[in-house]
Design an enzyme around this catalytic site. Structure first.
Site, mmCIF file in Angstrom:
data_model
loop_
_atom_site.group_PDB
_atom_site.id
_atom_site.type_symbol
_atom_site.label_atom_id
_atom_site.label_comp_id
_atom_site.label_asym_id
_atom_site.label_seq_id
_atom_site.Cartn_x
_atom_site.Cartn_y
_atom_site.Cartn_z
ATOM 1 N N HIS A 153 15.501 45.219 -15.523
ATOM 2 C CA HIS A 153 15.558 44.964 -16.969
ATOM 3 C C HIS A 153 14.741 43.735 -17.366
ATOM 4 C CE1 HIS A 153 18.870 42.285 -15.776
ATOM 5 N NE2 HIS A 153 18.557 41.614 -16.867
ATOM 6 N N LYS A 157 12.209 42.590 -20.971
ATOM 7 C CA LYS A 157 12.309 41.368 -21.788
ATOM 8 C C LYS A 157 10.971 41.145 -22.481
ATOM 9 C CE LYS A 157 15.488 38.633 -18.927
ATOM 10 N NZ LYS A 157 16.488 38.007 -19.792
ATOM 11 N N GLU A 191 20.298 29.078 -13.587
ATOM 12 C CA GLU A 191 21.250 29.277 -14.679
ATOM 13 C C GLU A 191 22.457 28.373 -14.533
ATOM 14 O OE1 GLU A 191 22.150 33.416 -14.824
ATOM 15 O OE2 GLU A 191 22.688 33.533 -12.727
ATOM 16 N N ASP A 210 19.518 39.157 -5.400
ATOM 17 C CA ASP A 210 19.920 39.374 -6.790
ATOM 18 C C ASP A 210 18.793 39.022 -7.767
ATOM 19 O OD1 ASP A 210 21.810 39.935 -8.884
ATOM 20 O OD2 ASP A 210 21.943 37.775 -9.243
ATOM 21 N N HIS A 215 13.780 40.582 -9.824
ATOM 22 C CA HIS A 215 13.204 40.115 -11.089
ATOM 23 C C HIS A 215 12.003 39.170 -10.918
ATOM 24 C CE1 HIS A 215 16.724 41.956 -12.643
ATOM 25 N NE2 HIS A 215 17.548 40.975 -12.339
#
Ligand code: NDP
Length: 442
Positions: A153, A157, A191, A210, A215
């Protein structure tokens, strides 16, 4: 566009509620996919049409109607019932735990799939290049590769996609983006969030699988790729694949070019190892760093430093291109200490160009300045963008089979070295900036 059916397998889960349905809702509100039929399926007996529709209303903010079918998707007869309920060739979204997805795909071998069926798979796609390749072979027996959508995903973006516009629709930056002018490229996704009750998934994945294997390597692909002739799926995915095929560890020694670390108690967080559901002996990292080489004519010699961490005090989500120093600064001009940098922020979505210019006062004393711009928000959230590709039968934003395998190939020397204990698991206090021994220092 003909009427569409979306079947969500695992429709009672977290992904469906938090990301998939809101993305679908935005797509529907924007007028895409009129006449959508929505079918949800999972095993739990506590669900029916009414509860499903309520979930859709709450999460998607629209009410397209919908039907619930109780199904164990590892059983071919249950899958047959679900597929038969679709009005036409469905898009089947596997919002399932990865092991269940693999079993569901095996069960689908015994189901006649309507011509035009699309299969949408979530990350993690396999757990190694070998398992990704096995899954690819299985999928190839079900539908053509152009109808397999492996979701990342991040590629939905708008800021990430803006990299293409920034690089290839402007004259200013692209001529400088090579090893003559660039000293290093950093892609950082730190994050402030901690585990967020997702131990069941995360403790088996860790930061490397992850975030970096998926990504951040996709972002690297967009930053380093050659200009595609068009954004047609074949062209775009070929160029991204070229660059990922050329990507490898910076040196053969993973101890030199990787770091792993786990957060201890700090800020409002308890130690990761004490989180419910975590098995500390797994040594799962909550922060990972890698230095990679993109071994092409354009990028040879430029380190690409990728990092992602949880529970970091100041969240930092950006790609930073650091330029080499000017070859010579005239004697008498002072203060030119900072290299020029181009920063692409992934939330807030910003662009900044940092460079040196005469500041106030002494005209021969230079000061750093930053030209800043904001990227406009995309029309759709990332999952809306991803689903649009599925409904339009356009796999441009999905990960192609070979690339899914390449991305595991890139990180595998590191996962092996970590598993063998050849790279120590460092610690950092939650809320801090991460471990002191960072490859991104300086
Ligand atoms: P959850 O554990 O929250 O949900 C899993 C779903 O699968 C439930 O609906 C469960 O239904 C269903 N399920 C499990 N076994 C079966 C079965 N045999 N037959 C039918 N349904 C079954 O997982 P998530 O939603 O978090 O994750 C789903 C996928 O999305 C995973 O691959 C994950 O890696 C990926 N992902 C998740 C993200 C997130 O933020 N959650 C982000 C990115 C990717 P039941 O309760 O009835 O068993």
């Amino acid at each position: 566009m003909t009427d569409q059916t979306l079947i969500i397998l695992g429709a009672s889960g977290d992904l469906t509620a938090r990301l998939l349905l809101p993305g679908l809702g935005a797509l529907l509100k924007a007028g895409h996919v009129p006449g959508l039929s929505l079918i949800g399926a999972a095993v739990d007996e506590g669900w029916d049409d009414e509860r499903w529709r309520q979930r859709v209303r709450e999460s998607a903010g629209v009410d397209p109607g919908g039907r619930w079918i109780r199904a164990d998707v590892t059983r071919a007869e249950d899958l047959r019932t679900v597929i038969a309920a679709a009005a036409g060739p469905p898009a089947v979204f596997f919002a399932l735990p990865p092991a269940v997805t693999a079993r569901a795909c095996t069960a689908l071998l015994d189901v006649d799939l309507p011509e035009g069926t699309r299969l949408v798979l979530e990350k993690p796609f396999g757990t190694s290049s070998g398992s990704a390749s096995d899954l690819n072979r299985l999928l190839a027996r079900l539908v053509p590769e152009s109808r397999v959508h492996r979701v990342d995903h991040f590629l939905g973006k708008s800021t990430v996609l803006n990299i293409l516009g920034l690089r290839f629709a402007n004259r200013i930056f692209e001529p400088l983006l090579n090893n003559t002018h660039v000293a290093a490229v950093d892609i950082v996704f730190d994050e402030a969030l901690g585990l967020e009750n997702r131990a069941g998934y995360y403790d088996h994945a860790g930061a490397l699988a992850d975030m970096i294997q998926s990504h951040l390597l996709q972002i690297l692909g967009l930053l380093a790729m050659e200009a595609p002739i068009s954004l047609e799926a074949g062209e775009f995915r070929d160029r991204k694949a070229d660059v990922l095929r050329a990507t490898r560890l910076w040196t053969p020694d993973p101890a030199e070019c990787s770091r792993r670390a786990r957060y201890t108690a700090g800020s409002s967080f308890i130690s990761y190892a004490d989180e419910p559901g975590v098995d500390p002996s797994r040594q799962t990292e909550t922060l990972a760093e890698l230095v990679l080489a993109v071994d092409t004519w354009r990028w040879s010699g430029v380190p690409f430093r990728l990092r992602s961490g949880k529970a970091i005090g100041s969240s930092r989500k950006e790609a930073v291109i650091t330029f080499r120093k000017p070859p010579r600064v005239p004697d008498g001009l002072t203060g030119c200490d900072q290299p020029d940098r181009l920063r692409i922020g992934f939330g807030p979505d910003t662009l900044a160009l940092d460079f040196n210019i005469n500041g106030p006062g002494d005209p021969f004393e230079l000061d750093p300045v930053s030209l800043q711009a904001e990227f406009g928000a995309g029309e759709l959230p990332p999952y809306g963008e991803v689903l649009r590709g599925v409904f339009d039968d356009d796999p441009t934003l999905s990960i192609r089979a070979d690339v899914a395998e390449q991305c595991w190939r890139i990180v595998e020397p590191v996962t092996s070295a970590w598993r063998a204990g050849k790279v120590p698991l460092l610690e950092y206090a939650a809320g801090s900036r991460g471990p002191a021994d960072s490859l991104l220092a300086g």
